[in-house]
Design a protein around this motif. Structure first.
Motif, PDB file in Angstrom:
ATOM      1  N   MET A 123     -19.324 -57.224-100.591  1.00 21.18           N
ATOM      2  CA  MET A 123     -19.750 -58.230-101.548  1.00 21.18           C
ATOM      3  C   MET A 123     -20.559 -57.570-102.660  1.00 21.18           C
ATOM      4  N   THR A 124     -20.255 -57.909-103.889  1.00 21.26           N
ATOM      5  CA  THR A 124     -20.998 -57.346-105.018  1.00 21.26           C
ATOM      6  C   THR A 124     -21.928 -58.406-105.593  1.00 21.26           C
ATOM      7  N   ASP A 125     -23.040 -57.941-106.126  1.00 20.09           N
ATOM      8  CA  ASP A 125     -23.992 -58.827-106.788  1.00 20.09           C
ATOM      9  C   ASP A 125     -23.485 -59.165-108.178  1.00 20.09           C
ATOM     10  N   THR A 126     -23.658 -60.393-108.594  1.00 17.37           N
ATOM     11  CA  THR A 126     -23.353 -60.810-109.951  1.00 17.37           C
ATOM     12  C   THR A 126     -24.566 -60.520-110.816  1.00 17.37           C
ATOM     13  N   ILE A 127     -24.346 -59.985-112.007  1.00 17.68           N
ATOM     14  CA  ILE A 127     -25.453 -59.709-112.914  1.00 17.68           C
ATOM     15  C   ILE A 127     -25.321 -60.562-114.163  1.00 17.68           C
ATOM     16  N   LYS A 128     -26.428 -60.710-114.853  1.00 20.30           N
ATOM     17  CA  LYS A 128     -26.449 -61.326-116.175  1.00 20.30           C
ATOM     18  C   LYS A 128     -26.596 -60.171-117.158  1.00 20.30           C
ATOM     19  N   PRO A 129     -25.515 -59.736-117.810  1.00 20.59           N
ATOM     20  CA  PRO A 129     -25.582 -58.552-118.670  1.00 20.59           C
ATOM     21  C   PRO A 129     -26.611 -58.688-119.791  1.00 20.59           C
ATOM     22  N   LEU A 130     -27.470 -57.686-119.904  1.00 21.06           N
ATOM     23  CA  LEU A 130     -28.445 -57.612-120.981  1.00 21.06           C
ATOM     24  C   LEU A 130     -27.990 -56.634-122.062  1.00 21.06           C
ATOM     25  N   TYR A 131     -27.207 -55.647-121.659  1.00 23.57           N
ATOM     26  CA  TYR A 131     -26.734 -54.608-122.562  1.00 23.57           C
ATOM     27  C   TYR A 131     -25.458 -54.029-121.964  1.00 23.57           C
ATOM     28  N   THR A 132     -24.516 -53.678-122.809  1.00 20.54           N
ATOM     29  CA  THR A 132     -23.272 -53.059-122.353  1.00 20.54           C
ATOM     30  C   THR A 132     -22.982 -51.849-123.227  1.00 20.54           C
ATOM     31  N   ALA A 133     -22.802 -50.702-122.603  1.00 31.65           N
ATOM     32  CA  ALA A 133     -22.408 -49.487-123.311  1.00 31.65           C
ATOM     33  C   ALA A 133     -20.890 -49.364-123.229  1.00 31.65           C
ATOM     34  N   HIS A 134     -20.290 -48.823-124.282  1.00 34.85           N
ATOM     35  CA  HIS A 134     -18.843 -48.645-124.321  1.00 34.85           C
ATOM     36  C   HIS A 134     -18.527 -47.184-124.646  1.00 34.85           C
ATOM     37  N   ALA A 135     -17.538 -46.643-123.971  1.00 40.58           N
ATOM     38  CA  ALA A 135     -17.105 -45.271-124.238  1.00 40.58           C
ATOM     39  C   ALA A 135     -15.611 -45.162-123.971  1.00 40.58           C
ATOM     40  N   THR A 136     -15.014 -44.146-124.589  1.00 39.16           N
ATOM     41  CA  THR A 136     -13.597 -43.868-124.396  1.00 39.16           C
ATOM     42  C   THR A 136     -13.432 -42.391-124.086  1.00 39.16           C
ATOM     43  N   ALA A 137     -12.637 -42.110-123.072  1.00 42.22           N
ATOM     44  CA  ALA A 137     -12.308 -40.727-122.725  1.00 42.22           C
ATOM     45  C   ALA A 137     -10.811 -40.526-122.914  1.00 42.22           C
ATOM     46  N   THR A 138     -10.437 -39.365-123.459  1.00 42.84           N
ATOM     47  CA  THR A 138      -9.034 -38.990-123.581  1.00 42.84           C
ATOM     48  C   THR A 138      -8.868 -37.606-122.977  1.00 42.84           C
ATOM     49  N   GLY A 139      -7.755 -37.376-122.353  1.00 46.23           N
ATOM     50  CA  GLY A 139      -7.473 -36.056-121.795  1.00 46.23           C
ATOM     51  C   GLY A 139      -8.127 -35.778-120.451  1.00 46.23           C
ATOM     52  N   GLY A 140      -8.707 -36.798-119.823  1.00 49.39           N
ATOM     53  CA  GLY A 140      -9.303 -36.613-118.500  1.00 49.39           C
ATOM     54  C   GLY A 140     -10.405 -35.569-118.494  1.00 49.39           C
ATOM     55  N   ARG A 141     -10.448 -34.778-117.437  1.00 50.37           N
ATOM     56  CA  ARG A 141     -11.509 -33.781-117.255  1.00 50.37           C
ATOM     57  C   ARG A 141     -11.394 -32.596-118.210  1.00 50.37           C
ATOM     58  N   ASN A 142     -10.266 -32.421-118.864  1.00 48.55           N
ATOM     59  CA  ASN A 142     -10.111 -31.370-119.869  1.00 48.55           C
ATOM     60  C   ASN A 142      -9.913 -31.997-121.249  1.00 48.55           C
ATOM     61  N   GLY A 143     -10.648 -33.056-121.506  1.00 45.15           N
ATOM     62  CA  GLY A 143     -10.478 -33.780-122.760  1.00 45.15           C
ATOM     63  C   GLY A 143     -11.783 -33.971-123.510  1.00 45.15           C
ATOM     64  N   THR A 198     -14.919 -37.184-124.451  1.00 46.16           N
ATOM     65  CA  THR A 198     -15.441 -38.534-124.268  1.00 46.16           C
ATOM     66  C   THR A 198     -16.462 -38.823-125.348  1.00 46.16           C
ATOM     67  N   ARG A 199     -16.457 -40.088-125.778  1.00 46.00           N
ATOM     68  CA  ARG A 199     -17.351 -40.495-126.861  1.00 46.00           C
ATOM     69  C   ARG A 199     -17.730 -41.951-126.652  1.00 46.00           C
ATOM     70  N   SER A 200     -19.020 -42.230-126.794  1.00 44.23           N
ATOM     71  CA  SER A 200     -19.444 -43.626-126.778  1.00 44.23           C
ATOM     72  C   SER A 200     -19.059 -44.251-128.112  1.00 44.23           C
ATOM     73  N   ASP A 201     -18.839 -45.548-128.096  1.00 43.86           N
ATOM     74  CA  ASP A 201     -18.398 -46.230-129.309  1.00 43.86           C
ATOM     75  C   ASP A 201     -19.391 -46.109-130.458  1.00 43.86           C
ATOM     76  N   ASP A 202     -20.688 -45.950-130.139  1.00 42.36           N
ATOM     77  CA  ASP A 202     -21.701 -45.802-131.187  1.00 42.36           C
ATOM     78  C   ASP A 202     -21.932 -44.346-131.580  1.00 42.36           C
ATOM     79  N   GLY A 203     -21.225 -43.403-130.920  1.00 44.69           N
ATOM     80  CA  GLY A 203     -21.340 -41.985-131.252  1.00 44.69           C
ATOM     81  C   GLY A 203     -22.541 -41.278-130.660  1.00 44.69           C
ATOM     82  N   MET A 204     -23.368 -41.979-129.883  1.00 44.43           N
ATOM     83  CA  MET A 204     -24.555 -41.345-129.297  1.00 44.43           C
ATOM     84  C   MET A 204     -24.173 -40.283-128.271  1.00 44.43           C
ATOM     85  N   VAL A 205     -23.070 -40.484-127.576  1.00 45.01           N
ATOM     86  CA  VAL A 205     -22.516 -39.480-126.661  1.00 45.01           C
ATOM     87  C   VAL A 205     -21.176 -39.061-127.245  1.00 45.01           C
ATOM     88  N   ASP A 206     -20.989 -37.775-127.432  1.00 42.35           N
ATOM     89  CA  ASP A 206     -19.765 -37.273-128.058  1.00 42.35           C
ATOM     90  C   ASP A 206     -19.572 -35.847-127.566  1.00 42.35           C
TER      91      ASP A 206
END
Length: 146
Positions: free
Chosen positions: A1-21, A23-31
């Motif tokens: 059973m998982t707990d339901t949360i009320k989201p306060l913040y959501t981070a978004h990122a996209t990875a391409t190429g798997g482990r040899n690719g 990854t970047r967060s949508d806001d560019g903070m992680v790239d």
């Protein structure tokens, strides 16, 4: 059973190429560029990260925040605690791969017993990374106080 949360913040990122690719967060903070480390049979390209780097950094930061939250509830300050996170990956007995984590927390401004109590409370009750890994990942938590 998982707990339901009320989201306060959501981070978004996209990875391409798997482990040899990449990854970047949508806001560019992680790239970051990624590569499989040589220890896992990959190229281990200099200047690249692994998903374990990212998980270790996130868990350390989140746990530090949870620890300071707990300390403040007890009218103490743990904002300068150093949280070192080691995230290991390897084959699981049941097949596939799994993770193991060791959190090493140091705060010499707090007595050992008090820091240990705060660390335990942060791990058991507050830190969302600890909640997410509980029952799935072997997490060792070690405290070093005065």
């Amino acid at each position: 059973m998982t707990d339901t949360i009320k989201p306060l913040y959501t981070a978004h990122a996209t990875a391409t190429g798997g482990r040899n690719g990449h990854t970047r967060s949508d806001d560019g903070m992680v790239d970051v560029n990624l590569s499989v480390p040589k220890e896992m049979g990959g190229p281990g390209k200099p200047g690249t990260a692994t998903p374990e780097h990212l998980f270790a950094a996130g868990y350390a930061a989140c746990f530090g925040g949870a620890l300071d939250f707990v300390a403040k509830q007890h009218k103490k300050d743990a904002s300068k605690a150093a949280v070192k996170s080691a995230v290991s990956i390897g084959p699981r007995e049941g097949g596939g791969f799994g993770l193991a984590v060791q959190l090493d927390i140091t705060d010499m401004s707090l007595p050992q017993a008090e820091l240990q109590s705060f660390v335990n409370e942060a791990h058991e009750k507050i830190c969302p990374y600890s909640h997410a890994t509980r029952g799935n990942v072997d997490v060792k938590v070690i405290a070093h106080g005065a």
